[in-house]
Write a protein that holds these residues in place. Structure first.
Motif, mmCIF file in Angstrom:
data_model
loop_
_atom_site.group_PDB
_atom_site.id
_atom_site.type_symbol
_atom_site.label_atom_id
_atom_site.label_comp_id
_atom_site.label_asym_id
_atom_site.label_seq_id
_atom_site.Cartn_x
_atom_site.Cartn_y
_atom_site.Cartn_z
ATOM 1 N N GLY A 76 -30.210 -10.883 -34.787
ATOM 2 C CA GLY A 76 -30.345 -10.622 -33.357
ATOM 3 C C GLY A 76 -31.757 -10.509 -32.831
ATOM 4 O O GLY A 76 -31.954 -10.112 -31.677
ATOM 5 N N MET A 77 -32.759 -10.881 -33.626
ATOM 6 C CA MET A 77 -34.139 -10.830 -33.140
ATOM 7 C C MET A 77 -34.497 -12.048 -32.298
ATOM 8 O O MET A 77 -35.460 -12.011 -31.525
ATOM 9 C CB MET A 77 -35.106 -10.719 -34.321
ATOM 10 N N LEU A 78 -33.721 -13.123 -32.433
ATOM 11 C CA LEU A 78 -33.937 -14.334 -31.651
ATOM 12 C C LEU A 78 -32.630 -14.738 -30.972
ATOM 13 O O LEU A 78 -31.561 -14.628 -31.572
ATOM 14 C CB LEU A 78 -34.403 -15.491 -32.536
ATOM 15 N N ASN A 79 -32.734 -15.240 -29.756
ATOM 16 C CA ASN A 79 -31.560 -15.779 -29.064
ATOM 17 C C ASN A 79 -31.276 -17.212 -29.503
ATOM 18 O O ASN A 79 -30.137 -17.676 -29.429
ATOM 19 C CB ASN A 79 -31.782 -15.745 -27.550
ATOM 20 N N GLN A 80 -32.305 -17.901 -29.935
ATOM 21 C CA GLN A 80 -32.166 -19.276 -30.414
ATOM 22 C C GLN A 80 -33.014 -19.423 -31.668
ATOM 23 O O GLN A 80 -33.942 -18.654 -31.885
ATOM 24 C CB GLN A 80 -32.623 -20.269 -29.350
ATOM 25 N N GLN A 81 -32.677 -20.402 -32.480
ATOM 26 C CA GLN A 81 -33.462 -20.636 -33.680
ATOM 27 C C GLN A 81 -33.899 -22.087 -33.746
ATOM 28 O O GLN A 81 -33.180 -22.986 -33.300
ATOM 29 C CB GLN A 81 -32.660 -20.273 -34.935
ATOM 30 N N PRO A 82 -35.088 -22.338 -34.253
ATOM 31 C CA PRO A 82 -35.547 -23.729 -34.371
ATOM 32 C C PRO A 82 -34.758 -24.469 -35.438
ATOM 33 O O PRO A 82 -34.480 -23.926 -36.508
ATOM 34 C CB PRO A 82 -37.016 -23.571 -34.767
ATOM 35 N N LYS A 83 -34.385 -25.691 -35.156
ATOM 36 C CA LYS A 83 -33.629 -26.508 -36.097
ATOM 37 C C LYS A 83 -34.533 -27.447 -36.890
ATOM 38 O O LYS A 83 -34.152 -27.947 -37.949
ATOM 39 C CB LYS A 83 -32.586 -27.340 -35.344
ATOM 40 N N SER A 84 -35.736 -27.691 -36.361
ATOM 41 C CA SER A 84 -36.678 -28.593 -37.012
ATOM 42 C C SER A 84 -38.087 -28.079 -36.781
ATOM 43 O O SER A 84 -38.389 -27.508 -35.724
ATOM 44 C CB SER A 84 -36.539 -30.012 -36.446
ATOM 45 N N ILE A 85 -38.955 -28.282 -37.768
ATOM 46 C CA ILE A 85 -40.349 -27.854 -37.616
ATOM 47 C C ILE A 85 -41.028 -28.589 -36.471
ATOM 48 O O ILE A 85 -41.978 -28.091 -35.864
ATOM 49 C CB ILE A 85 -41.132 -28.050 -38.941
ATOM 50 N N ASP A 86 -40.514 -29.777 -36.116
ATOM 51 C CA ASP A 86 -41.096 -30.551 -35.016
ATOM 52 C C ASP A 86 -40.990 -29.826 -33.680
ATOM 53 O O ASP A 86 -41.763 -30.105 -32.756
ATOM 54 C CB ASP A 86 -40.421 -31.923 -34.908
ATOM 55 N N GLU A 87 -40.046 -28.910 -33.555
ATOM 56 C CA GLU A 87 -39.915 -28.124 -32.332
ATOM 57 C C GLU A 87 -41.061 -27.135 -32.163
ATOM 58 O O GLU A 87 -41.298 -26.638 -31.067
ATOM 59 C CB GLU A 87 -38.600 -27.342 -32.334
ATOM 60 N N LEU A 88 -41.769 -26.851 -33.261
ATOM 61 C CA LEU A 88 -42.733 -25.757 -33.268
ATOM 62 C C LEU A 88 -44.183 -26.191 -33.391
ATOM 63 O O LEU A 88 -45.079 -25.357 -33.235
ATOM 64 C CB LEU A 88 -42.421 -24.798 -34.434
ATOM 65 N N ILE A 89 -44.430 -27.470 -33.675
ATOM 66 C CA ILE A 89 -45.791 -27.886 -34.003
ATOM 67 C C ILE A 89 -46.434 -28.737 -32.919
ATOM 68 O O ILE A 89 -45.755 -29.402 -32.145
ATOM 69 C CB ILE A 89 -45.834 -28.652 -35.348
ATOM 70 N N LEU A 90 -47.762 -28.696 -32.903
ATOM 71 C CA LEU A 90 -48.562 -29.552 -32.031
ATOM 72 C C LEU A 90 -48.873 -30.869 -32.748
ATOM 73 O O LEU A 90 -48.648 -30.992 -33.954
ATOM 74 C CB LEU A 90 -49.853 -28.829 -31.658
ATOM 75 N N PRO A 91 -49.383 -31.870 -32.034
ATOM 76 C CA PRO A 91 -49.659 -33.180 -32.661
ATOM 77 C C PRO A 91 -50.590 -33.117 -33.870
ATOM 78 O O PRO A 91 -50.546 -34.016 -34.723
ATOM 79 C CB PRO A 91 -50.310 -33.972 -31.514
ATOM 80 N N THR A 92 -51.414 -32.082 -33.974
ATOM 81 C CA THR A 92 -52.325 -31.954 -35.117
ATOM 82 C C THR A 92 -51.572 -31.893 -36.450
ATOM 83 O O THR A 92 -52.117 -32.266 -37.493
ATOM 84 C CB THR A 92 -53.171 -30.686 -34.981
#
Length: 330
Positions: free
Chosen positions: A307-323
């Protein structure tokens, strides 16, 4: 006569079009090379931030962007850094997975520019009666940076496994900065300290015992990473790329030339800690420097489960910048 007038008008129109294209291209180049007027970067105590500290000490960014005013701040925890990013008081922050994912979930709009390391961290005690999580009683204090820190989440996952309840030790948590937590453990003011290198090393050297390691719970994780908002990165992409390159170079220095890196780190605190001591710390098997993000998805899954997050990332691509495209991670 009419034909000559037509030629004149055609020439004028042509010149106007050429002027428009020139201005447009010049304007485009100005936008592409635009640099921020001021950048405030925040990090936390400890050698998890060694590569960023080397970038700071060598003034790499200041040399590349002489027109930008840089300010560096050391803050006590990732929650404070998240709040600073949200308030637009910070442009770049360095911290752990937990506070980052909470901010991502709440719409801070930030992403990972680079991981800094994959170091493990330890829960250390001095009380000989405490041998496992089962030995913590009400009123006993477990010091760690904040309730949503990396340490707090590892503690909850371990409590879920060992005690059958992820929040069983929440009432024992006391938020405390790493350096103060070190002194508090040694002075008997807290019963346990869940900290990071080098503080955990110093505690063990002073008679502390390790009863839990992060690697036993989540494996290799990004103990610290660099974050900035997608908006800021898109506005100043050249700065973002330069920061990534500087971090990558400092990471290579730590891994390939630890003697040189240790000397730089010793210079930062005025040689209060010797280069030899820094080398011992940064080459310890519990410390590993690397750019690829690790265990963000594992953390996200568990944080969502409790319950600490309402949603969870499914892929690392959701979290990273182009670098980080193509670098890997999970």
């Amino acid at each position: 006569m009419k034909f000559k007038q037509f030629q004149s008008w055609s020439l004028l129109i042509g010149l106007a079009l050429l002027t428009f294209v020139f201005v447009a291209c010049t304007s485009g180049n100005q936008i592409a090379s635009k640099v921020p007027e001021k950048v405030t970067l925040a990090y936390q105590p400890g050698i998890n931030y060694a590569n960023l500290l080397i970038v700071k000490q060598q003034q790499i960014l200041e040399q590349q962007f002489p027109q930008t005013k840089f300010e560096w701040k050391e803050l006590s925890n990732g929650a404070a850094i998240r709040d600073g990013i949200l308030a637009n008081q910070l442009q770049v922050g360095a911290g752990g997975v937990g506070p980052f994912l909470v901010g991502w979930d709440k719409g801070v709009g930030w992403k990972i520019l680079a991981s800094l390391n994959h170091s493990e961290f330890w829960l250390v005690v001095k009380n000989s009666n405490i041998k496992s999580l089962k030995d913590f009683k009400p009123g006993m204090k477990i010091g760690l940076p904040s309730p949503d820190s990396l340490q707090a989440i590892v503690l909850r996952r371990a409590a879920q496994k060992e005690l059958g309840n992820a929040t069983a030790l929440d009432q024992n948590i006391q938020s405390i900065a790493h350096p103060l937590g070190l002194q508090s453990l040694l002075n008997g003011q807290i019963d346990a300290h869940f900290t990071t290198p080098p503080f955990q090393f110093q505690e063990v050297e002073k008679g502390g015992r390790v009863i839990l390691k992060s690697s036993d719970i989540f494996g290799k994780i990004s103990a610290a990473s660099i974050f900035t908002t997608e908006k800021f990165y898109n506005q100043y992409p050249e700065f973002g790329k330069a920061l990534y390159t500087a971090i990558a170079d400092a990471t290579k220095l730590l891994n390939e030339k630890p003697d040189e890196a240790a000397k730089i780190l010793s210079q930062i605190d005025g040689a209060k800690i010797s280069a030899a001591q820094y080398k011992k710390w940064i080459t310890d098997q519990a410390v590993e420097y690397g750019l690829e993000p690790r265990a963000f998805l594992k953390y996200g899954e568990f944080m969502h489960e409790i319950g600490m997050l309402n949603q969870q990332p499914k892929s690392i691509d959701e979290l990273i910048l182009p670098t980080l495209k193509g670098v890997g991670g999970d």
